[in-house]
Design a protein around this motif. Structure first.
Motif: not given
Lengths: 220, 220
Positions: B53, B55-57, B59, B61, B82-83, B122, B126-130
């Motif tokens: 996944l 984003n527009k830049n 990155q 996720l 955006s995704l 999931n 995502f929490c790990f990613e943060l």
């Protein structure tokens, strides 16, 4: 599931619990730290108030408000020493024994669906949090506030959301991922644009419909 | 649920589908973009390969590897513009009609539990990613690689994970949240510490047991 349906579900679980510890209603005072050991065996549901998840550097990763659940134990993720769950104001929570819930829900598919939806919401919310770091600090702060207000169904008047009192500047800098100094500058800019209004000690955030679609996709 | 059990579940769903479109097996070529419209009605399950996944830049996720699911539609989150979901290599995916799955799973609680677990995974990911943005870039890169290798059950030899070929430097900079220039410096440092070894065109990442508990909690 409506708030009343959620309360009814918890009542039913409470009446059918095998051991007293299987469903526990608790009140947390303001700024109280949750003993995350409890999440090893229980899932947490917020009934009233607000809790947040923060890391060692006090960065706020997520808010949990009425209807939200914390399903995963930090111990399973092996981050029990890195994450804290704190209450933002006096909050009412329920701890439900995970296995008991799943067993019970195996005959009540709507309860299972509720949990699935609640966990999906957490997943989406974390994804949003990741995406916001793509935005410039000013947009990030207003987006953070708007998203939070929508999440808590904040009181709205004339196109502005009323921010809860517990969202202080310090908290906002920790949630928005900006320093206090940067935040102060941003708040002045946002006030000039009438995106944020301070009346007495209360902040009001513009609901800003135009921004809704474009905010996340805005690039640096 | 084992990979075989997952395949069996999908086979059963396939045999019981009401319409042909309810369970669709697809192969995605390398670097192919998923039509996220499909996620409006269907949940996606990765059987082989890897998707991510972004984003527009650009990155990255999150990666989705065999056994992982994408349950939430970006349209529900209002971030469809955006995704992007991209395949990293030739990948086998299954699209299962969401309502059909939930109806079917209401009589097969283990399927519902599988989905709940997949969505919980999931949310944790995502929490790990943060959390990783808390780490200094060098630690972040090695932690990112270690976490990814564990997630995909990468081949391990003498305490080193073998990185899949599709993890290029560009990809790593997009996933690790560092510039290409910074990444190059970091890779040199990591090589000096024998945390990362390059042999021919393949990277090997130290499993680094000591780091497992402390990596996330390391402060800036």
């Amino acid at each position: 599931m409506s708030h009343q349906a959620l309360r009814n579900m918890l009542q039913e679980l409470n009446e059918n619990k095998v051991y007293p510890s299987y469903v526990v209603f608790e009140t947390m005072g303001k700024n109280q730290k949750l003993d995350v050991q409890k999440l090893n065996t229980h899932l947490l549901i917020v009934l009233e108030g607000s809790l947040h998840l923060e890391n060692k550097n006090s960065q706020i990763l997520q808010f949990f408000v009425p209807g939200n659940t914390i399903h995963q134990s930090p111990f399973v993720m092996n981050v029990q020493d890195s994450l804290k769950v704190m209450s933002d104001c006096e909050s009412e929570i329920v701890l439900v024994h995970r296995e008991f819930f799943l067993n019970f829900a195996s005959n009540k598919i709507e309860y299972m669906e509720w949990l699935l939806e609640a966990v999906t919401e957490n997943s989406s919310a974390f994804c949003f949090e990741l995406m916001k770091f793509d935005l410039l600090p000013e947009k990030r702060i207003i987006y953070t506030l708007q998203t939070f207000c929508k999440k808590i169904h904040a009181h709205e008047d004339s196109g502005y959301f009323k921010l809860p009192d517990f969202i202080t500047k310090t908290m906002l800098s920790r949630y928005g991922g900006v320093s206090r100094k940067t935040l102060d500058k941003i708040l002045v800019d946002l006030a000039e644009q009438r995106l944020l209004i301070k009346q007495d000690d209360t902040f009001f955030v513009k609901r800003h419909f135009d921004n809704e679609k474009s905010s996340v996709s805005a690039t640096k």
